[in-house]
Design a protein around this motif. Structure first.
Motif, PDB file in Angstrom:
ATOM      1  N   ALA A 172      45.248  45.212  48.036  1.00  0.00           N
ATOM      2  CA  ALA A 172      44.449  45.847  46.983  1.00  0.00           C
ATOM      3  C   ALA A 172      44.207  44.887  45.818  1.00  0.00           C
ATOM      4  N   ALA A 173      45.246  44.081  45.479  1.00  0.00           N
ATOM      5  CA  ALA A 173      45.102  43.111  44.411  1.00  0.00           C
ATOM      6  C   ALA A 173      44.051  42.065  44.760  1.00  0.00           C
ATOM      7  N   ILE A 174      44.033  41.641  46.009  1.00  0.00           N
ATOM      8  CA  ILE A 174      43.033  40.664  46.453  1.00  0.00           C
ATOM      9  C   ILE A 174      41.635  41.255  46.325  1.00  0.00           C
ATOM     10  N   GLU A 175      41.481  42.506  46.750  1.00  0.00           N
ATOM     11  CA  GLU A 175      40.170  43.146  46.680  1.00  0.00           C
ATOM     12  C   GLU A 175      39.708  43.307  45.228  1.00  0.00           C
ATOM     13  N   GLN A 176      40.642  43.746  44.338  1.00  0.00           N
ATOM     14  CA  GLN A 176      40.290  43.929  42.932  1.00  0.00           C
ATOM     15  C   GLN A 176      39.933  42.606  42.280  1.00  0.00           C
ATOM     16  N   THR A 177      40.695  41.553  42.603  1.00  0.00           N
ATOM     17  CA  THR A 177      40.416  40.239  42.039  1.00  0.00           C
ATOM     18  C   THR A 177      39.067  39.713  42.507  1.00  0.00           C
ATOM     19  N   GLN A 178      38.738  39.986  43.767  1.00  0.00           N
ATOM     20  CA  GLN A 178      37.442  39.571  44.295  1.00  0.00           C
ATOM     21  C   GLN A 178      36.308  40.286  43.558  1.00  0.00           C
ATOM     22  N   GLN A 179      36.507  41.587  43.271  1.00  0.00           N
ATOM     23  CA  GLN A 179      35.496  42.341  42.524  1.00  0.00           C
ATOM     24  C   GLN A 179      35.331  41.784  41.109  1.00  0.00           C
ATOM     25  N   ASN A 180      36.474  41.475  40.481  1.00  0.00           N
ATOM     26  CA  ASN A 180      36.411  40.891  39.134  1.00  0.00           C
ATOM     27  C   ASN A 180      35.650  39.571  39.143  1.00  0.00           C
ATOM     28  N   LEU A 181      35.921  38.768  40.162  1.00  0.00           N
ATOM     29  CA  LEU A 181      35.250  37.480  40.279  1.00  0.00           C
ATOM     30  C   LEU A 181      33.743  37.667  40.437  1.00  0.00           C
ATOM     31  N   ASN A 182      33.355  38.636  41.277  1.00  0.00           N
ATOM     32  CA  ASN A 182      31.921  38.894  41.472  1.00  0.00           C
ATOM     33  C   ASN A 182      31.258  39.333  40.165  1.00  0.00           C
ATOM     34  N   GLN A 183      31.958  40.191  39.396  1.00  0.00           N
ATOM     35  CA  GLN A 183      31.410  40.639  38.110  1.00  0.00           C
ATOM     36  C   GLN A 183      31.276  39.474  37.135  1.00  0.00           C
ATOM     37  N   GLN A 184      32.279  38.611  37.103  1.00  0.00           N
ATOM     38  CA  GLN A 184      32.230  37.470  36.193  1.00  0.00           C
ATOM     39  C   GLN A 184      31.109  36.509  36.571  1.00  0.00           C
ATOM     40  N   LEU A 185      30.915  36.317  37.863  1.00  0.00           N
ATOM     41  CA  LEU A 185      29.830  35.445  38.313  1.00  0.00           C
ATOM     42  C   LEU A 185      28.469  36.030  37.939  1.00  0.00           C
ATOM     43  N   THR A 186      28.351  37.354  38.036  1.00  0.00           N
ATOM     44  CA  THR A 186      27.101  38.015  37.631  1.00  0.00           C
ATOM     45  C   THR A 186      26.864  37.845  36.139  1.00  0.00           C
ATOM     46  N   THR A 187      27.949  38.037  35.333  1.00  0.00           N
ATOM     47  CA  THR A 187      27.843  37.856  33.883  1.00  0.00           C
ATOM     48  C   THR A 187      27.453  36.422  33.550  1.00  0.00           C
ATOM     49  N   LEU A 188      28.039  35.464  34.264  1.00  0.00           N
ATOM     50  CA  LEU A 188      27.739  34.060  34.025  1.00  0.00           C
ATOM     51  C   LEU A 188      26.266  33.759  34.297  1.00  0.00           C
ATOM     52  N   THR A 189      25.751  34.310  35.382  1.00  0.00           N
ATOM     53  CA  THR A 189      24.335  34.108  35.713  1.00  0.00           C
ATOM     54  C   THR A 189      23.424  34.701  34.643  1.00  0.00           C
ATOM     55  N   THR A 190      23.786  35.909  34.180  1.00  0.00           N
ATOM     56  CA  THR A 190      22.996  36.571  33.132  1.00  0.00           C
ATOM     57  C   THR A 190      23.007  35.761  31.837  1.00  0.00           C
TER      58      THR A 190
END
Length: 446
Positions: A172-190
Motif C-alpha cells: 500500500a505504501a508503494i502504491e501511495q508513493t507512486q500516486q504522490n509521485l504522479n501528482q508531483q510530476l503533474t504539478t511540475l509540468t503545470t
C-alpha cells in the motif's frame, strides 16, 4: 528445515517488522512547503490595481488624443502609462521568482519521492524473497512446532500474522508513493507551463514598454517645436498660480482674524456673565485676562467643535479618498522640472490630478465652504475649512456649493474643467493655517 534455519528466518522476520516501511514516505508526503501567501496575494492586488490604472490612462489618453496637436496632457498620460507598465513588468518578474522557487521545491520533492519509491520496492523485494522461503504450509508448521514453549509458539504465530500485514502495508505504501509521485510530476509540468507563459507575457509587456517610450519621445519632439507657445502657457499658469496663492493666503488670514474676534467676543461675554454673578453675590469681579489680538495670531482660534474636526482631519492622514474617483497625479507637489522646457522649474503648491472630462469633484472631508471664487487660468475655486485645516479645489468647470454651506465627506463640489487641448485637470491643495502641505501624503495610495 532445521531449528537453526528456522531461528534465522524468525530473526529476519523480526528485523523486517522493525523497519518503518512507509514512515519516511508519509513524512515526506505530509510535509508542506511554506508559501509566501501574503506576497502572492499582494501581487494579485497590485496586478488588479495596475490593470485599473492602465484602463483609466487609456480612457484619458483617448480624450486628449482627439486633438491633433500634441499637448502636455498627452505627455502626462503617456508618462503615467510608462510608470504603470514598469509596475506590471516588475509584478511579472516577482511572479516568475516565486514560480522558480515553487519549481525548485517540486523538483526536490520529486527526487525525494523517487528515492523513497525505490527504497520501498527494494524492501518489498526482500520481503517477498524471504516469504518464498516459507511459502508452503509445511515450513510454517515446522517454524511453529520448533518452538521451545507454548508462549514462544504463540509469539511466532503473532509474528507470522504481523509479517503478512507488513507486506500488505508495504504494498500500500508503494502504491501511495507512486500516486504522490504522479501528482508531483503533474504539478511540475503545470508549473513549467506557467513559467513559459509568464515569460511570453513578460516579453510582450517589454515590447509594449518600448512602444510607450517611442510614443513619449515623439510627443516630446512635437512639443519642442511649440516652445514659444509652451513658454506663454507657462507664464499664464504661473500668473494664475500667484493669484491663487494670494487668494488663499488672504482667505486664511481673514478666517484667522474672524475666529480670533469670535473668541474675544465669547471671552468678553463670559467675563461679563461672571462679573454679573459676582455682583449678585456681593463678591469682587475677577480681573480680566489679556487676550491676543486677531492680528497677532498665525493660526485659527478653534472652538471645542473645531478642535474635534481638526483632530479627526489630522487622524485620517493617508486615508482620505481622492477628490476625483478616477485619475492620476500629473504634477506633484513642490519644485518640478518642466517636462519639455529645459532649465525651467515649476513650483506647485498642491498636486494636479488629470482625469476625464466632466469628472465629479468630491469633498475629501466634512467642513464649511469658506470661499467660491473665479481666477482666470484656474477656473472656479472652492475652499473648504476643516477646523485649522483647509482644502482647495481649483480648475472647476461648475460649482455645486455656496459660501457658508456645511458639506459632508464625498459631497459633490463641482465638475472638472477641460482646457482647449482636451486635458481635464484638477488642482488640489491642503493647508494647515498659513502653511501648505503635500496632499499626496494625505490621500489613499492607488
Amino acid at each position: 528445515m532445521n531449528a537453526n534455519r528456522l531461528g534465522l528466518l524468525f530473526l529476519f522476520f523480526s528485523f523486517l517488522l522493525q523497519v518503518p516501511f512507509h514512515a519516511q514516505a508519509q513524512k515526506k508526503t505530509a510535509r508542506t512547503t511554506k508559501q509566501p501567501v501574503k506576497s502572492k496575494a499582494q501581487l494579485e492586488r497590485e496586478k488588479a490595481a495596475n490593470l485599473r490604472r492602465i484602463k483609466e490612462a487609456n480612457r484619458i489618453l483617448q480624450q486628449t488624443a482627439q486633438k491633433k496637436q500634441a499637448s502636455l496632457g498627452q505627455l502626462n498620460v503617456i508618462k503615467e502609462k510608462i510608470t504603470v507598465q514598469k509596475g506590471v513588468i516588475n509584478n511579472i518578474s516577482t511572479e516568475i521568482t516565486f514560480l522558480d522557487k515553487d519549481l525548485q521545491t517540486t523538483e526536490e520533492k520529486v527526487m525525494e519521492t523517487q528515492t523513497d519509491l525505490e527504497r520501498l520496492k527494494r524492501e518489498y523485494s526482500r520481503m517477498i524473497y524471504a516469504a518464498s522461503k516459507t511459502a508452503n504450509s509445511y515450513n510454517k508448521l515446522m517454524f511453529l512446532f520448533a518452538s521451545e514453549s507454548f508462549n514462544q509458539m504463540m509469539r511466532r504465530m503473532r509474528y507470522l500474522r504481523q509479517y503478512t500485514e507488513a507486506r500488505k502495508k508495504q504494498a500500500a505504501a508503494i502504491e501511495q508513493t507512486q500516486q504522490n509521485l504522479n501528482q508531483q510530476l503533474t504539478t511540475l509540468t503545470t508549473q513549467k507551463q506557467q513559467k513559459k507563459s509568464l515569460l511570453n507575457v513578460q516579453l510582450s509587456e517589454n515590447k509594449n514598454l518600448l512602444g510607450m517610450h517611442d510614443q513619449q519621445d515623439q510627443v516630446i519632439q512635437q512639443l519642442s517645436l511649440q516652445e514659444q507657445s509652451l513658454k506663454q502657457e507657462l507664464e499664464q499658469r504661473q500668473q494664475a498660480v500667484r493669484q491663487l496663492d494670494n487668494l488663499i493666503a488672504n482667505l486664511v488670514r481673514e478666517e484667522i482674524a474672524r475666529a480670533a474676534r469670535a473668541a474675544e467676543r465669547a471671552a468678553a461675554a463670559k467675563a461679563a456673565r461672571e462679573a454679573a454673578a459676582a455682583a449678585r453675590e456681593g463678591k469682587s469681579a475677577p480681573a480680566p485676562v489679556a487676550k491676543k489680538t486677531a492680528t497677532s495670531s498665525n493660526r485659527v482660534t478653534l472652538t471645542p467643535e473645531g478642535e474635534v474636526i481638526s483632530s479627526n482631519f489630522a487622524g485620517n492622514k493617508g486615508r482620505f479618498a481622492w477628490p476625483v474617483e478616477r485619475g492620476f497625479i500629473s504634477q506633484r507637489f513642490g519644485r518640478q522640472a518642466h517636462p519639455v522646457l529645459k532649465n525651467v522649474v515649476v513650483e506647485n503648491r498642491g498636486i494636479d490630478i488629470q482625469t476625464g472630462s466632466n469628472e465629479r469633484v468630491r469633498a475629501i472631508f466634512s467642513g464649511i465652504v469658506r470661499a467660491v471664487q473665479t481666477i482666470p487660468g484656474m477656473g472656479n475655486i472652492v475652499m473648504v475649512q476643516h477646523g485649522e485645516y483647509f482644502t482647495v479645489y481649483a480648475k472647476l468647470r461648475t460649482v455645486n456649493v455656496t459660501e457658508g454651506q456645511e458639506i459632508n465627506i464625498k459631497d459633490t463640489i463641482g465638475t472638472v474643467s477641460t482646457d482647449a487641448d482636451g486635458t481635464s485637470e484638477l488642482q488640489f491643495q491642503i493647508w494647515k493655517n498659513q502653511s501648505n502641505l503635500n496632499p499626496e501624503g494625505w490621500l489613499l495610495r492607488k
